[in-house]
Design a protein around this motif. Structure first.
Motif, mmCIF file in Angstrom:
data_model
loop_
_atom_site.group_PDB
_atom_site.id
_atom_site.type_symbol
_atom_site.label_atom_id
_atom_site.label_comp_id
_atom_site.label_asym_id
_atom_site.label_seq_id
_atom_site.Cartn_x
_atom_site.Cartn_y
_atom_site.Cartn_z
ATOM 1 N N ALA A 97 0.833 -1.210 0.000
ATOM 2 C CA ALA A 97 0.000 0.000 0.000
ATOM 3 C C ALA A 97 0.865 1.256 0.000
ATOM 4 O O ALA A 97 0.539 2.253 -0.658
ATOM 5 C CB ALA A 97 -0.931 -0.009 1.214
ATOM 6 N N ASN A 98 1.991 1.218 0.727
ATOM 7 C CA ASN A 98 2.906 2.361 0.744
ATOM 8 C C ASN A 98 3.508 2.603 -0.634
ATOM 9 O O ASN A 98 3.616 3.745 -1.098
ATOM 10 C CB ASN A 98 4.036 2.132 1.756
ATOM 11 C CG ASN A 98 3.547 2.160 3.190
ATOM 12 O OD1 ASN A 98 2.471 2.677 3.483
ATOM 13 N ND2 ASN A 98 4.339 1.605 4.095
ATOM 14 N N THR A 99 3.934 1.528 -1.285
ATOM 15 C CA THR A 99 4.531 1.649 -2.618
ATOM 16 C C THR A 99 3.540 2.265 -3.599
ATOM 17 O O THR A 99 3.879 3.184 -4.357
ATOM 18 C CB THR A 99 4.986 0.273 -3.123
ATOM 19 O OG1 THR A 99 5.976 -0.254 -2.243
ATOM 20 C CG2 THR A 99 5.564 0.362 -4.530
ATOM 21 N N GLY A 145 3.629 5.883 -5.587
ATOM 22 C CA GLY A 145 3.482 5.943 -7.038
ATOM 23 C C GLY A 145 2.377 6.885 -7.476
ATOM 24 O O GLY A 145 2.522 7.643 -8.442
ATOM 25 N N LEU A 146 1.248 6.865 -6.777
ATOM 26 C CA LEU A 146 0.136 7.754 -7.125
ATOM 27 C C LEU A 146 0.519 9.207 -6.906
ATOM 28 O O LEU A 146 0.173 10.090 -7.713
ATOM 29 C CB LEU A 146 -1.094 7.379 -6.298
ATOM 30 C CG LEU A 146 -1.720 6.020 -6.631
ATOM 31 C CD1 LEU A 146 -2.779 5.648 -5.594
ATOM 32 C CD2 LEU A 146 -2.338 6.015 -8.027
ATOM 33 N N GLN A 147 1.272 9.484 -5.835
ATOM 34 C CA GLN A 147 1.708 10.855 -5.601
ATOM 35 C C GLN A 147 2.723 11.291 -6.664
ATOM 36 O O GLN A 147 2.710 12.451 -7.101
ATOM 37 C CB GLN A 147 2.302 10.983 -4.197
ATOM 38 C CG GLN A 147 1.232 10.903 -3.107
ATOM 39 C CD GLN A 147 1.764 11.145 -1.710
ATOM 40 O OE1 GLN A 147 2.953 11.381 -1.513
ATOM 41 N NE2 GLN A 147 0.881 11.073 -0.715
ATOM 42 N N ALA A 148 3.574 10.365 -7.113
ATOM 43 C CA ALA A 148 4.537 10.695 -8.164
ATOM 44 C C ALA A 148 3.833 11.025 -9.481
ATOM 45 O O ALA A 148 4.356 11.801 -10.299
ATOM 46 C CB ALA A 148 5.514 9.537 -8.360
ATOM 47 N N GLN A 179 -4.572 6.306 2.699
ATOM 48 C CA GLN A 179 -3.530 7.049 3.420
ATOM 49 C C GLN A 179 -3.032 8.256 2.628
ATOM 50 O O GLN A 179 -2.154 8.984 3.097
ATOM 51 C CB GLN A 179 -2.356 6.133 3.761
ATOM 52 C CG GLN A 179 -1.512 5.697 2.573
ATOM 53 C CD GLN A 179 -0.208 5.039 2.988
ATOM 54 O OE1 GLN A 179 0.415 5.457 3.968
ATOM 55 N NE2 GLN A 179 0.202 4.012 2.260
ATOM 56 N N SER A 180 -3.620 8.495 1.433
ATOM 57 C CA SER A 180 -3.133 9.573 0.569
ATOM 58 C C SER A 180 -4.158 10.679 0.349
ATOM 59 O O SER A 180 -3.942 11.551 -0.496
ATOM 60 C CB SER A 180 -2.707 9.006 -0.798
ATOM 61 O OG SER A 180 -1.765 7.979 -0.651
ATOM 62 N N GLY A 181 -5.285 10.616 1.065
ATOM 63 C CA GLY A 181 -6.304 11.646 0.888
ATOM 64 C C GLY A 181 -7.043 11.537 -0.430
ATOM 65 O O GLY A 181 -7.608 12.526 -0.914
ATOM 66 N N ARG A 209 6.681 4.995 3.995
ATOM 67 C CA ARG A 209 5.387 5.621 3.757
ATOM 68 C C ARG A 209 5.517 6.783 2.776
ATOM 69 O O ARG A 209 6.591 7.368 2.630
ATOM 70 C CB ARG A 209 4.804 6.111 5.084
ATOM 71 C CG ARG A 209 4.572 4.986 6.081
ATOM 72 C CD ARG A 209 4.041 5.525 7.399
ATOM 73 N NE ARG A 209 3.776 4.437 8.339
ATOM 74 C CZ ARG A 209 3.182 4.604 9.506
ATOM 75 N NH1 ARG A 209 2.775 5.810 9.884
ATOM 76 N NH2 ARG A 209 2.972 3.578 10.300
ATOM 77 N N PRO A 210 4.417 7.161 2.127
ATOM 78 C CA PRO A 210 4.471 8.295 1.202
ATOM 79 C C PRO A 210 4.748 9.598 1.946
ATOM 80 O O PRO A 210 4.529 9.701 3.159
ATOM 81 C CB PRO A 210 3.069 8.294 0.575
ATOM 82 C CG PRO A 210 2.199 7.610 1.576
ATOM 83 C CD PRO A 210 3.072 6.564 2.208
#
Length: 524
Positions: free
Chosen positions: A44-46, A50-53, A81-83, A157-158
């Motif tokens: 999930a962290n990975t 990736g989504l934030q990148a 966890q990324s909003g 974590r991101p």
């Protein structure tokens, strides 16, 4: 059986449990492999990195078209966890339907699976999802491999973490489905929302209390996703099924010492149809609370399940939009047919067509709310307002409250038949006919009648090995005559090889009813 050596009672939450005891089993995948909390959190962290990148920011949406499995759950927790808003898509939809959800949600990323490759490709093309934002488990033309998502973005974590939310699309039986989009809370994703622990508490489920959850329905359903996600957050391993099968469910219960699950009445009926020697073959003594909802349960089916499994069968009535009722097995035996009393914080009222509250025993439209919770149908203020009276909303169900505050549902308002000025509720008729041994499934609805307005039509899916015939029709009608008043009897019976239900048991009745009304206008 999952490894269930548990961390301290205070360490609820996926990432907290992963940090404290990474090897404790979180998920048993449909292929039988066990995945620990540490491995699930790491994946999930990975994906979150990736989504934030890719440029996704809090408030953006990611759409997931995948079967039950660890990959889907990793995508879910990456968004949580990324909003991000995470939209789980019904994989029975076709390309244009998925394209609509991609466009309507404003999806900035699309995560698919090779099993649904054709649909995914068609939907991504129609919705114009950029190639860089398409990822898939397995080979899908035009999609990057899922293991590329977050690859090379570091470990841990991101960088930005804030609570996201599921964005569930309500069933599209009347036009386009609508997304239920709740405001983001800005909370720390390591903190399990109090509402999650509260909700499980309604069913007597507590953190780290030795429960094991079995998921036998697709995770694109609201309740199914909620039960699995909250189970994991509270330290309950989740055993996932890819395709539900009655005997396989019994086998998994015995093997993994399953304690709770979320089910629908269709699954009860298929379990009860198993031969006695099969039903008695498996040790089900681990069961503690088997929860069902989503569709009406015939009284006889419920009684037989309680006789077999004991009082562990608990029923609830609720909505994606918020609010609901619950009733235990013991209560149901005292109040047969009820879906229970409002759970803590929920308000249930029965109103007439003018919005006035009706007294106990009188039938009207069921309205509800959950505390001061708010929601809106995404991009559809008109639908939002139409479903409301003041701060209450309705799903369109008809029912009554008894003098003790227990709710009894009669039917959906739009399914009610008005014949000769008399209101007739199809669910009651369906609940009787489905108990005939030659009936696998049944739908009852109104069709045009020049004098009465509507007459009652039954559409039957015969049991395996049973052929439709005039003799079968007479046998079914004779069966009904002994169980229903004359004005409730179907005037005709048609047959279908299979009725249009989704995997969670929801019947798409309009698909059956609409052809009979072609060129005519229904009164409701």
């Amino acid at each position: 059986m999952p490894t269930t050596s548990l961390p301290s009672a205070g360490a609820v939450g996926l990432w907290n449990i992963a940090a404290e005891q990474p090897d404790v089993t979180a998920v048993v995948d449909p292929d039988g492999s066990e995945v620990g909390y540490g491995a699930l959190a790491a994946k999930a962290n990975t994906y979150a990195r990736g989504l934030q990148a890719l440029g996704l920011e809090p408030g953006d949406a990611v759409v997931v078209l995948q079967p039950n499995g660890v990959e889907l759950l990793a995508a879910y927790f990456a968004a949580i966890q990324s909003g991000l808003y995470v939209v789980m898509v019904n994989w029975h939809l076709v390309g244009p339907e998925v394209a609509y959800i991609l466009a309507d949600s404003g999806a900035k990323a699309f995560l698919a699976h090779e099993r649904f490759a054709d649909t995914a490709v068609a939907a991504a093309e129609e919705a114009g999802v950029p190639a860089k934002a398409r990822f898939a488990v397995g080979p899908v033309p035009g999609f990057r491999r899922i293991d590329e998502l977050g690859a090379g973005e570091g470990d841990g974590r991101p960088a930005r973490r804030t609570a996201g939310s599921p964005m569930l699309y309500t069933s599209g039986t009347t036009g386009r489905p609508k997304g239920v989009r709740r405001p983001l809370t800005g909370a720390d994703p390591d903190q399990v929302p109090p509402a999650s622990a509260w909700f499980f508490g309604v069913f007597g489920l507590r953190p780290f209390d030795g429960h094991v959850h079995l998921c036998g329905s697709p995770l694109y359903h609201t309740a199914v996703l909620n039960f699995v996600a909250i189970s994991l957050q509270l330290g309950h391993p989740a055993v996932l099924m890819d395709r539900w099968d009655p005997e396989k469910m019994l086998r998994l219960i015995e093997r993994h010492r399953v304690t709770h699950s979320h089910m629908v009445p269709t699954q009860f009926r298929r379990l009860l149809a198993l031969p006695d020697d099969v039903r008695s073959r498996y040790d089900l003594s681990s069961l503690r609370v088997m929860i069902h909802g989503a569709a009406p349960c015939p009284l006889e089916v419920k009684r037989r399940m309680l006789e077999w499994w004991g009082p562990v069968v608990t029923e609830y009535y609720a909505a994606t939009e918020g609010g609901g009722t619950v009733i235990s097995g013991e209560e149901w035996l005292r109040k047969p047919g009820s879906v229970g009393r409002p759970w803590p914080g929920s308000t249930i009222k029965v109103l007439d067509d003018d919005g006035r509250e009706l007294p106990p025993g009188e039938t009207g439209t069921v309205y509800m709310k959950m505390g001061d919770s708010t929601f809106e149908y995404h991009k559809d203020r008109e639908k939002t307002e139409k479903a409301r009276v003041g701060d209450l909303f309705t799903l369109g169900d008809v029912g009554h409250l008894d003098e003790d505050g227990y709710l009894y549902l009669h039917d959906r308002k739009n399914d009610m038949i008005i014949s000769g000025g008399v209101n007739i509720y199809p669910a009651e008729i369906e609940g009787e006919l489905v108990m005939h041994p030659k009936v696998a499934d049944v739908a009852v609805f109104g069709v045009p009648h020049d004098d009465w307005g509507e007459e009652i039509k039954a559409v039957v899916q015969p049991a395996p090995g049973v052929e439709p015939s005039a003799e079968l029709t007479e046998e079914l009608l004779e069966f009904a005559r002994g169980r229903l008043a004359k004005f409730k009897l179907p005037r005709s019976v048609d047959y279908r090889a299979e009725l249009p239900r989704d995997p969670n048991g929801k019947l798409y009745k309009r698909k059956l009813r609409d052809p009979y009304w072609q060129g005519r206008e229904r009164a409701i």
